[in-house]
Design an enzyme around this catalytic site. Sequence first.
Site, PDB file in Angstrom:
ATOM      1  N   GLU A 173      -2.652  41.809  -7.645  1.00 42.26           N
ATOM      2  CA  GLU A 173      -1.463  42.229  -8.737  1.00 42.26           C
ATOM      3  C   GLU A 173      -1.100  43.661  -9.414  1.00 42.26           C
ATOM      4  O   GLU A 173      -1.968  44.803  -8.997  1.00 42.26           O
ATOM      5  CB  GLU A 173      -2.469  41.880  -9.780  1.00 42.26           C
ATOM      6  CG  GLU A 173      -2.857  41.549 -11.197  1.00 42.26           C
ATOM      7  CD  GLU A 173      -3.929  41.641 -12.209  1.00 42.26           C
ATOM      8  OE1 GLU A 173      -3.902  42.188 -14.100  1.00 42.26           O
ATOM      9  OE2 GLU A 173      -4.812  40.928 -12.312  1.00 42.26           O
TER      10      GLU A 173
ATOM     11  N   HIS B 125       0.856  45.230 -17.632  1.00 44.16           N
ATOM     12  CA  HIS B 125       1.334  45.605 -16.379  1.00 44.16           C
ATOM     13  C   HIS B 125       3.149  45.587 -16.355  1.00 44.16           C
ATOM     14  O   HIS B 125       3.467  46.982 -15.660  1.00 44.16           O
ATOM     15  CB  HIS B 125       0.857  45.268 -14.930  1.00 44.16           C
ATOM     16  CG  HIS B 125      -0.602  44.983 -15.159  1.00 44.16           C
ATOM     17  ND1 HIS B 125      -1.268  44.402 -14.216  1.00 44.16           N
ATOM     18  CD2 HIS B 125      -1.990  45.588 -16.480  1.00 44.16           C
ATOM     19  CE1 HIS B 125      -2.413  45.004 -14.576  1.00 44.16           C
ATOM     20  NE2 HIS B 125      -2.949  45.491 -15.857  1.00 44.16           N
TER      21      HIS B 125
ATOM     22  N   ASP C 221      -1.233  36.609 -15.640  1.00 41.54           N
ATOM     23  CA  ASP C 221      -1.900  37.343 -16.359  1.00 41.54           C
ATOM     24  C   ASP C 221      -1.457  37.021 -17.567  1.00 41.54           C
ATOM     25  O   ASP C 221      -0.471  38.182 -17.942  1.00 41.54           O
ATOM     26  CB  ASP C 221      -3.077  38.709 -16.452  1.00 41.54           C
ATOM     27  CG  ASP C 221      -4.195  38.323 -15.835  1.00 41.54           C
ATOM     28  OD1 ASP C 221      -4.901  37.043 -14.483  1.00 41.54           O
ATOM     29  OD2 ASP C 221      -4.937  39.573 -14.765  1.00 41.54           O
TER      30      ASP C 221
ATOM     31  N   HIS D 263     -14.699  38.266 -11.870  1.00 39.04           N
ATOM     32  CA  HIS D 263     -14.797  39.904 -11.132  1.00 39.04           C
ATOM     33  C   HIS D 263     -16.067  39.060 -10.499  1.00 39.04           C
ATOM     34  O   HIS D 263     -17.260  38.718 -11.594  1.00 39.04           O
ATOM     35  CB  HIS D 263     -14.869  41.434 -11.646  1.00 39.04           C
ATOM     36  CG  HIS D 263     -13.480  41.806 -12.231  1.00 39.04           C
ATOM     37  ND1 HIS D 263     -12.918  40.666 -13.047  1.00 39.04           N
ATOM     38  CD2 HIS D 263     -12.761  42.216 -11.730  1.00 39.04           C
ATOM     39  CE1 HIS D 263     -11.898  41.929 -13.154  1.00 39.04           C
ATOM     40  NE2 HIS D 263     -11.793  42.524 -12.332  1.00 39.04           N
TER      41      HIS D 263
ATOM     42  N   ASP E   9      -3.104  50.494 -21.276  1.00 35.03           N
ATOM     43  CA  ASP E   9      -3.477  48.872 -21.036  1.00 35.03           C
ATOM     44  C   ASP E   9      -3.770  48.448 -21.974  1.00 35.03           C
ATOM     45  O   ASP E   9      -5.046  48.615 -22.224  1.00 35.03           O
ATOM     46  CB  ASP E   9      -4.388  48.454 -19.691  1.00 35.03           C
ATOM     47  CG  ASP E   9      -3.661  46.933 -19.081  1.00 35.03           C
ATOM     48  OD1 ASP E   9      -2.729  46.355 -19.502  1.00 35.03           O
ATOM     49  OD2 ASP E   9      -4.335  46.891 -18.337  1.00 35.03           O
TER      50      ASP E   9
ATOM     51  N   ASP F  46      -4.128  44.947 -23.905  1.00 34.17           N
ATOM     52  CA  ASP F  46      -4.287  44.027 -23.330  1.00 34.17           C
ATOM     53  C   ASP F  46      -5.213  43.027 -24.759  1.00 34.17           C
ATOM     54  O   ASP F  46      -5.655  42.346 -25.519  1.00 34.17           O
ATOM     55  CB  ASP F  46      -5.598  43.620 -22.721  1.00 34.17           C
ATOM     56  CG  ASP F  46      -5.948  44.459 -20.863  1.00 34.17           C
ATOM     57  OD1 ASP F  46      -4.727  43.924 -20.453  1.00 34.17           O
ATOM     58  OD2 ASP F  46      -6.826  45.239 -20.289  1.00 34.17           O
TER      59      ASP F  46
ATOM     60  N   GLU G 219       0.720  40.233 -14.254  1.00 38.79           N
ATOM     61  CA  GLU G 219       0.071  40.741 -15.922  1.00 38.79           C
ATOM     62  C   GLU G 219       1.503  41.465 -16.504  1.00 38.79           C
ATOM     63  O   GLU G 219       2.185  42.648 -16.540  1.00 38.79           O
ATOM     64  CB  GLU G 219      -0.876  41.704 -15.403  1.00 38.79           C
ATOM     65  CG  GLU G 219      -1.554  42.025 -16.690  1.00 38.79           C
ATOM     66  CD  GLU G 219      -3.252  43.164 -17.080  1.00 38.79           C
ATOM     67  OE1 GLU G 219      -3.041  43.086 -17.728  1.00 38.79           O
ATOM     68  OE2 GLU G 219      -2.862  42.337 -16.491  1.00 38.79           O
TER      69      GLU G 219
ATOM     70  N   ASP H 116     -19.045  40.831 -13.632  1.00 43.07           N
ATOM     71  CA  ASP H 116     -18.333  40.363 -13.983  1.00 43.07           C
ATOM     72  C   ASP H 116     -20.218  39.150 -15.066  1.00 43.07           C
ATOM     73  O   ASP H 116     -20.472  38.895 -15.792  1.00 43.07           O
ATOM     74  CB  ASP H 116     -17.628  39.581 -14.929  1.00 43.07           C
ATOM     75  CG  ASP H 116     -16.457  40.000 -14.901  1.00 43.07           C
ATOM     76  OD1 ASP H 116     -16.529  41.868 -14.369  1.00 43.07           O
ATOM     77  OD2 ASP H 116     -15.362  40.003 -13.580  1.00 43.07           O
TER      78      ASP H 116
ATOM     79  N   ASP I 119      -5.712  37.408 -19.458  1.00 43.54           N
ATOM     80  CA  ASP I 119      -6.435  39.075 -18.964  1.00 43.54           C
ATOM     81  C   ASP I 119      -6.290  39.585 -20.697  1.00 43.54           C
ATOM     82  O   ASP I 119      -5.733  40.412 -20.774  1.00 43.54           O
ATOM     83  CB  ASP I 119      -6.010  39.732 -18.032  1.00 43.54           C
ATOM     84  CG  ASP I 119      -6.158  40.469 -17.645  1.00 43.54           C
ATOM     85  OD1 ASP I 119      -7.429  41.292 -18.499  1.00 43.54           O
ATOM     86  OD2 ASP I 119      -6.540  41.140 -16.482  1.00 43.54           O
TER      87      ASP I 119
END
Length: 425
Positions: free
Chosen positions: A232, A271, A296, A101, A307, A309, A268, A104, A339
């Site tokens: 996404e 998700h 992802d 991003h 989430d 992750d 993802e 980031d 991710d």
Amino acid sequence: MQAYFDQLDRVRYEGPQSTNPLAFRHYNPDELVLGKRMEDHLRFAACYWHTFCWNGADMFGVGAFNRPWQQPGEALELAKRKADVAFEFFHKLNVPFYCFHDVDVSPEGASLKEYKNNFAQMVDVLAAKQEQSGVKLLWGTANCFTNPRYGAGAATNPDPEVFSCAATQVVTAMNATHKLGGENYVLWGGREGYETLLNTDLRQEREQIGRFMQMVVEHKHKMGFQGTLLIEPKPQEPTKHQYDYDVATVYGFLKQFGLEKEIKVNIEANHATLAGHSFHHEIATAIALGIFGSVDANRGDAQLGWDTDQFPISVEENALVMYEILKAGGFTTGGLNFDAKVRRQSTDKYDLFYGHIGAMDTMALSLKIAARMVEDGELGQQILKGQLSLGKLAQYAEQHHLAPVHQSGHQELLENLVNRYLFDK
């Protein structure tokens, strides 16, 4: 400059018998699978945000990690230090791609002017790092959800000034992605949804985000970006309901605004879990609708409604995912971006490697199993050829006195067949 990961030269393939936690057991970049290098099939990427931006904080505790670039100091210098460590990590992990991003990699600053100036400097830094390391950008994106101004959304925000700020970030991030040779640009609407319908105009918000996406497409063509635009999907979190709920919902949105030929999806795994789908389902749906773009790769927890992750560890799940991808011809501009983040208690800096190595081995083994399925063809499906009208089909059925008998779906047999590929040597 002193190396941050000073106890490791580079992660290398040592084979299934290796007990070295800093070596690959299944991922051999140069191994040929269906006539193609494994690295080219999988197109691995490591993400900037979870790996280098998260400080270990959660809803119930402060940051648990002691990362040098997360200490107080001059923001741009810390961003450059973070880039040093990030590209050291990418090189030593042996991933060909990374993702980010905008905020980031660069300090946001106190104004849009500062944001653009900081980002421009960091894009030059990243370009030099890419040239030096050979690591490429899989995709870039803009964070239009963290800043408080996006509390009511970015492209769906009823305030045109907020909408304009989001447009500024997206166009700047698209330009940066293009300059860095990125192969895709991702749009994730973290707050493009609602908390309550009591203060939400669904029609207006849908029209706003539709127009926003049309402008993104227009800018892509104007700037000459040859990469793929990706949305996404995610059903909720941080909002109660997000407009890009799942793959099918995104496809309906794209069709409404005439964008189904312009934008694909970045799927993802976590998700999919939140949307009540399997990862396999979302991949297969995107392929069937012609909008599959990138992945992802992570995992969620079916018992938790948020989430998590986590790094992917299920060969059973991901072999079916890779089977769908292989049948569809594989990735084009997309890839497998991790991710995923280490757990808050994983405070050793080498835990970053352990998580990614296990995930890369999981996906590599999944690929090899999927390739065997494709080669054997036992799970192949018939391809429909030719065209018949509904009326002609009805006429055919009547003339031939059709009375078809229900045929078994053999689900149990097929599940056993998949297990043979997974577990038989």
